[in-house]
Design a protein around this motif. Sequence first.
Motif, mmCIF file in Angstrom:
data_model
loop_
_atom_site.group_PDB
_atom_site.id
_atom_site.type_symbol
_atom_site.label_atom_id
_atom_site.label_comp_id
_atom_site.label_asym_id
_atom_site.label_seq_id
_atom_site.Cartn_x
_atom_site.Cartn_y
_atom_site.Cartn_z
ATOM 1 N N UNK A 134 49.283 41.413 -36.436
ATOM 2 C CA UNK A 134 49.340 42.815 -36.856
ATOM 3 C C UNK A 134 48.475 43.029 -38.095
ATOM 4 N N UNK A 135 48.529 42.093 -39.039
ATOM 5 C CA UNK A 135 47.719 42.214 -40.261
ATOM 6 C C UNK A 135 46.234 42.238 -39.919
ATOM 7 N N UNK A 136 45.817 41.371 -39.021
ATOM 8 C CA UNK A 136 44.419 41.324 -38.598
ATOM 9 C C UNK A 136 44.022 42.629 -37.911
ATOM 10 N N UNK A 137 44.906 43.158 -37.060
ATOM 11 C CA UNK A 137 44.632 44.434 -36.378
ATOM 12 C C UNK A 137 44.524 45.567 -37.398
ATOM 13 N N UNK B 217 50.640 47.182 -53.416
ATOM 14 C CA UNK B 217 49.895 47.093 -52.157
ATOM 15 C C UNK B 217 49.987 45.654 -51.676
ATOM 16 N N UNK B 218 50.567 45.459 -50.507
ATOM 17 C CA UNK B 218 50.784 44.116 -49.972
ATOM 18 C C UNK B 218 49.698 43.775 -48.956
ATOM 19 N N UNK B 219 48.488 43.641 -49.428
ATOM 20 C CA UNK B 219 47.375 43.346 -48.516
ATOM 21 C C UNK B 219 47.183 41.843 -48.358
ATOM 22 N N UNK B 220 46.455 41.477 -47.301
ATOM 23 C CA UNK B 220 46.163 40.076 -47.017
ATOM 24 C C UNK B 220 44.692 39.918 -46.680
#
Length: 158
Positions: free
Chosen positions: A47-50, A36-39
Amino acid sequence: MKGLSQPYNIYISLGPIPTDPKTWNTHPNTIGLVAVLSQGTNTGCEKCTADIDGRLCITAMVPLTEALMEYLKDKRKSLTELDDDSVEGCLRENLHWRVILKNRTEVAKEEVSALKVVVPAAAIRLDENGVPVYEAEPKVFVDVTRGWPAGCGSVGEV
């Protein structure tokens, strides 16, 4: 529900997982992993924030069939047939999963409240061209992981 704000792996095994995460990749009980490549929320990636704001749901599969077939062949193991009740009992007794961070630090499953481990199954046959054909709708074995941290309590949670 919360995931982790950094990349992590979920290791799946049929049989106990050793306590040392450094051995999980090569341990014979390990049957697969999900990366899982979460941030975190402080990422500069729009895009990650969205995705975080939209509560993006990630799904993945680790096939169990080959491991179950090996269990069936090994007369020392608890599986003697591949009927639903036998498979469900074997998995309830022997399916394990663990979560580790990129640095190989184990994380308690309870700390990843968004994680749900579910065991579906479907009868499949190969057509004349070798293409898999599903015989029926998949069945979800909720009792396999019910009551365990990150387990599925009902089909409605899937």
